[in-house]
Design a protein around this motif. Structure first.
Motif, PDB file in Angstrom:
ATOM      1  N   MET A 383       0.953  -1.657   0.453  1.00  0.00           N
ATOM      2  CA  MET A 383      -0.111   0.087  -0.174  1.00  0.00           C
ATOM      3  C   MET A 383       0.651   1.570   0.120  1.00  0.00           C
ATOM      4  O   MET A 383       0.738   2.275  -0.663  1.00  0.00           O
ATOM      5  N   ARG A 384       2.053   0.796   0.464  1.00  0.00           N
ATOM      6  CA  ARG A 384       3.171   2.430   1.094  1.00  0.00           C
ATOM      7  C   ARG A 384       3.432   2.695  -0.807  1.00  0.00           C
ATOM      8  O   ARG A 384       3.922   3.821  -0.946  1.00  0.00           O
ATOM      9  N   ARG A 385       3.797   1.220  -1.113  1.00  0.00           N
ATOM     10  CA  ARG A 385       5.298   2.166  -1.978  1.00  0.00           C
ATOM     11  C   ARG A 385       4.231   2.283  -3.264  1.00  0.00           C
ATOM     12  O   ARG A 385       3.900   3.253  -4.182  1.00  0.00           O
ATOM     13  N   ALA A 386       2.438   1.773  -3.805  1.00  0.00           N
ATOM     14  CA  ALA A 386       1.738   1.955  -4.214  1.00  0.00           C
ATOM     15  C   ALA A 386       1.318   3.873  -3.738  1.00  0.00           C
ATOM     16  O   ALA A 386       1.229   3.998  -5.346  1.00  0.00           O
ATOM     17  N   ARG A 387       1.702   3.926  -3.082  1.00  0.00           N
ATOM     18  CA  ARG A 387       1.302   5.924  -2.263  1.00  0.00           C
ATOM     19  C   ARG A 387       2.244   6.579  -3.353  1.00  0.00           C
ATOM     20  O   ARG A 387       1.819   7.702  -4.121  1.00  0.00           O
ATOM     21  N   VAL A 388       3.288   5.894  -2.933  1.00  0.00           N
ATOM     22  CA  VAL A 388       4.961   6.181  -3.742  1.00  0.00           C
ATOM     23  C   VAL A 388       4.681   6.879  -5.265  1.00  0.00           C
ATOM     24  O   VAL A 388       4.778   8.049  -6.169  1.00  0.00           O
ATOM     25  N   SER A 389       4.472   5.282  -5.940  1.00  0.00           N
ATOM     26  CA  SER A 389       3.971   5.198  -7.418  1.00  0.00           C
ATOM     27  C   SER A 389       3.452   5.766  -8.225  1.00  0.00           C
ATOM     28  O   SER A 389       3.350   6.736  -8.853  1.00  0.00           O
ATOM     29  N   TYR A 418      -6.651   5.213  -0.812  1.00  0.00           N
ATOM     30  CA  TYR A 418      -5.222   5.421  -2.618  1.00  0.00           C
ATOM     31  C   TYR A 418      -5.828   4.803  -3.384  1.00  0.00           C
ATOM     32  O   TYR A 418      -5.414   5.973  -4.280  1.00  0.00           O
ATOM     33  N   LEU A 419      -6.828   3.905  -2.916  1.00  0.00           N
ATOM     34  CA  LEU A 419      -7.974   3.747  -4.669  1.00  0.00           C
ATOM     35  C   LEU A 419      -8.087   4.768  -4.881  1.00  0.00           C
ATOM     36  O   LEU A 419      -8.966   5.283  -6.028  1.00  0.00           O
ATOM     37  N   GLY A 420      -8.992   5.307  -3.627  1.00  0.00           N
ATOM     38  CA  GLY A 420      -9.682   6.931  -4.220  1.00  0.00           C
ATOM     39  C   GLY A 420      -8.867   8.026  -4.775  1.00  0.00           C
ATOM     40  O   GLY A 420      -9.070   8.489  -5.525  1.00  0.00           O
ATOM     41  N   GLN A 421      -7.933   7.978  -4.150  1.00  0.00           N
ATOM     42  CA  GLN A 421      -6.878   8.558  -4.550  1.00  0.00           C
ATOM     43  C   GLN A 421      -6.540   8.785  -6.434  1.00  0.00           C
ATOM     44  O   GLN A 421      -6.682   9.767  -6.636  1.00  0.00           O
ATOM     45  N   LEU A 422      -6.013   7.236  -6.580  1.00  0.00           N
ATOM     46  CA  LEU A 422      -6.441   7.306  -8.022  1.00  0.00           C
ATOM     47  C   LEU A 422      -6.524   6.952  -8.607  1.00  0.00           C
ATOM     48  O   LEU A 422      -6.948   7.607  -9.803  1.00  0.00           O
ATOM     49  N   ALA A 435     -14.792   3.998  -3.345  1.00  0.00           N
ATOM     50  CA  ALA A 435     -13.832   3.543  -2.862  1.00  0.00           C
ATOM     51  C   ALA A 435     -13.935   4.138  -1.332  1.00  0.00           C
ATOM     52  O   ALA A 435     -13.313   3.883  -0.548  1.00  0.00           O
ATOM     53  N   ILE A 436     -13.865   5.608  -1.675  1.00  0.00           N
ATOM     54  CA  ILE A 436     -14.160   6.467   0.192  1.00  0.00           C
ATOM     55  C   ILE A 436     -14.766   5.697   1.159  1.00  0.00           C
ATOM     56  O   ILE A 436     -14.439   5.746   1.646  1.00  0.00           O
ATOM     57  N   SER A 451     -10.506  14.388   3.948  1.00  0.00           N
ATOM     58  CA  SER A 451     -10.390  15.185   3.309  1.00  0.00           C
ATOM     59  C   SER A 451     -10.525  15.021   1.717  1.00  0.00           C
ATOM     60  O   SER A 451     -10.491  15.617   0.585  1.00  0.00           O
ATOM     61  N   LEU A 452     -10.023  13.177   1.758  1.00  0.00           N
ATOM     62  CA  LEU A 452     -10.087  13.143  -0.055  1.00  0.00           C
ATOM     63  C   LEU A 452     -11.401  13.602  -0.593  1.00  0.00           C
ATOM     64  O   LEU A 452     -11.651  13.584  -1.897  1.00  0.00           O
ATOM     65  N   LYS A 453     -12.871  13.343   0.035  1.00  0.00           N
ATOM     66  CA  LYS A 453     -14.258  13.505  -0.179  1.00  0.00           C
ATOM     67  C   LYS A 453     -14.152  14.873  -0.138  1.00  0.00           C
ATOM     68  O   LYS A 453     -14.994  15.060  -1.550  1.00  0.00           O
ATOM     69  N   ALA A 454     -13.002  15.601   0.035  1.00  0.00           N
ATOM     70  CA  ALA A 454     -13.636  16.829  -0.513  1.00  0.00           C
ATOM     71  C   ALA A 454     -13.240  17.109  -1.219  1.00  0.00           C
ATOM     72  O   ALA A 454     -13.832  18.218  -2.481  1.00  0.00           O
TER      73      ALA A 454
END
Length: 560
Positions: A383-389, A418-422, A435-436, A451-454
């Motif tokens: 998950m954390r590597r995905a966030r950097v990618s 992170y899926l929501g961010q992607l 996702a959110i 925050s992402l929902k915003a």
């Protein structure tokens, strides 16, 4: 009157008898003389005398030899005693180093010296095997990842040592304590409990066995039973530093940090050089509602002064500085932990996180990949590597890692964040919203999800709903809350709600006076409010934090 002739006859007879008697006495005397002084008798006497002299000389020689031999034997006994005494001294130093200083490596060296002097000493062989086995157990207990083959072999070797110990001292509790420890390290709590209960059957007053029984119960989730056994150990030995340590750990895990600090301090009153107590005390200072960074740092440093190879203490220092956003310093300490153990999974993970915060994305990816090679089934690392990618716009790689993470841990709300961010990056708003909502269903008060929902609502032009979502984010956390104050302030500033924006910027810099973005936002809001006097003060604070900003002169012009 007598006859004269008869009288003469009687006199002749008497004379004859006297002569015969004389002859007999002479003959006897001659025989005695012959028996005493005859040549053959004299030779026999000389032979016997020589024999007697030889015998006497032999006895004297043997006596002299015995005296000389006794001295040599005395020397031998003294030398043997010295060797035995020296071996015992080495062994006693080893025992004290192990039990008092908790230093198994040096303790084994001293036990080894004792065995060099007395190779067959059963007591020293026992101590060597026991310390070796318990050292293996400590290494296994402290692992933050699955065992590899060599570590599993080490566990079985330790089990073999416990069998050897049992053969050496069948009526001793130590072999069973060791075996119980190994079973506990292997997560076989049932056999661990059974074995330690047997140890206590042998030695009911063995406080160490009772303490370990408490620990195993705690690891098995039996908190009440664990507390009971730890208290029992302390009732037998009020100076059981290990029982106090574990009472502190239980309190700390229950977020009773004042109670935990008290127990750790009690353990240190008994043994001021107890590195594990200093280490755990450091985490108690970090875990408190208001983190005490200064005392946490002191505790970790003290643990390292006692045990320079205490990799977990370096990790603790890394966290002390990481929590204070001093990421460069944090990275140095995490690197030291990795230098000690290049398979220290947690250190690789957190150094990756720190490199991510520093914007060193390539190094972060390398660190996370190293962590994955150590523990390939850990969802958090994918998950954390995905966030950097995601930050480097490597969306395909990010999606692969996130799906892997979800496979290993489908209930982790952060994966859906992170899926929501992607999906938002790819402008897939429906997928991002789904996702959110999943993330919020898994974790109700999830500030980052609000925050992402915003962000999604802003993308849809729903600004009032976005402000409400950011307010939910603020209300849902106390960790770095200034992030959400600033984000809400920036949205309000964009909507030309300058007074409200100013209030949020002030809240942000009150929460974190070292946040330069908050001071700059306050400056801009005050300029819009035409309050240049206060704006100048805010700009001065910003310049202290960002003196190299090439826009400073343009900001100053706004004050003219």
């Amino acid at each position: 009157m007598s006859d004269p002739e008869t009288s003469q006859k009687d006199n002749d007879v008497e004379s004859t008898e006297q002569l015969k008697h004389l002859v007999l006495e002479q003959t006897y005397i001659l025989k005695r003389l012959a028996a005493t002084f005859a040549p053959e008798v004299e030779e026999e006497r000389q032979r016997r005398l020589v024999k007697l002299l030889v015998k006497s000389a032999s006895i004297v020689a043997i006596g002299v030899s015995a005296l000389v031999g006794s001295w040599e034997f005395g020397v031998y006994l003294k030398e043997t005693w010295d060797v035995r005494s020296m071996a015992n001294d080495y062994a006693q130093v080893g025992v004290r180093l192990y039990y008092d200083e908790n230093n198994s490596a040096v303790a084994k060296k001293f036990i080894g010296k004792a065995l060099e002097l007395q190779p067959g000493n059963a007591e020293y062989l026992f101590l060597d095997a026991y310390i070796d086995g318990m050292s293996s157990v400590r290494d296994l207990f402290n692992l933050d990842r699955p065992y590899d083959a060599s570590e599993l072999n080490s566990a079985y070797e330790a089990l073999a040592k416990s069998v050897f110990l049992e053969q050496q001292q069948p009526d001793s509790a130590e072999p069973y304590i060791l075996r119980g420890q190994i079973y506990a390290a292997l997560k076989d709590n049932e056999r661990a409990l059974e074995t330690l209960n047997h140890a206590i059957t042998i030695e009911p007053e063995n406080d160490f066995a009772l303490m370990r029984l408490g620990v195993i119960n705690y690891n098995a989730g039996n908190v009440e039973q664990a507390e009971y056994h730890l208290d029992e150990a302390l009732s037998i030995n009020s100076n059981s530093k290990w029982a106090l340590l574990w009472k502190g750990v239980i309190a700390s895990d229950g977020r009773e940090f004042e109670k935990s600090k008290r127990h750790f301090s009690e353990a240190l009153d008994i043994d001021p050089r107890f590195d594990m107590a200093h280490y755990n005390l450091g985490w108690a200072y970090l875990g408190a509602k208001k983190k005490d960074y200064e005392n946490a740092e002191k505790s970790f440093r003290k643990a390292l002064s006692l045990n320079p190879d205490f990799k977990e203490a370096f990790y603790g220092l890394g966290m002390v500085f990481g929590y204070q956003n001093q990421y460069s310093v944090s990275k140095e300490y995490l690197s030291k932990a990795i230098d000690i153990d290049d398979r220290f999974f947690t250190a690789w993970k957190w150094r990756g996180i720190v490199n991510d915060e520093l914007g060193l994305y390539d190094q972060a990816l390398t660190d996370f990949s190293s962590a994955i090679s150590i523990n390939p089934s850990n969802s958090d690392i994918y998950m954390r590597r995905a966030r950097v990618s995601l930050k480097t716009e490597a969306y395909d790689e990010s999606l692969v890692d996130l799906l892997l993470a979800k496979k290993y841990n489908p209930k982790n709300a952060r994966i859906y964040l992170y899926l929501g961010q992607l999906y938002l990056k790819l402008n897939q708003l429906d997928a991002s919203r789904d996702a959110i909502e999943t993330a919020l269903s898994l974790k109700k008060n999830y500030s980052d999800a609000y925050s992402l929902k915003a962000d999604i609502l802003i993308a849809e032009g729903l600004f009032e709903e976005a402000i409400m979502a950011l307010s939910n984010a603020v209300d849902s956390t106390k960790y770095r809350r200034e992030r959400f104050y600033i984000k809400r302030a920036n949205l309000k500033f964009k909507l030309e709600l300058f007074d409200e924006a100013y209030e949020d910027y002030v809240l942000a810099r009150d929460d974190n006076p070292n946040n330069s973005e908050a001071w700059l936002g306050e400056f801009n809001a005050l300029i819009k409010r035409n309050d240049k006097g206060q704006a100048e003060k805010a700009l001065k604070e910003y310049i202290k934090l960002k003196p190299s900003d090439d826009k400073i002169q343009s900001y100053k012009k706004l004050l003219d």
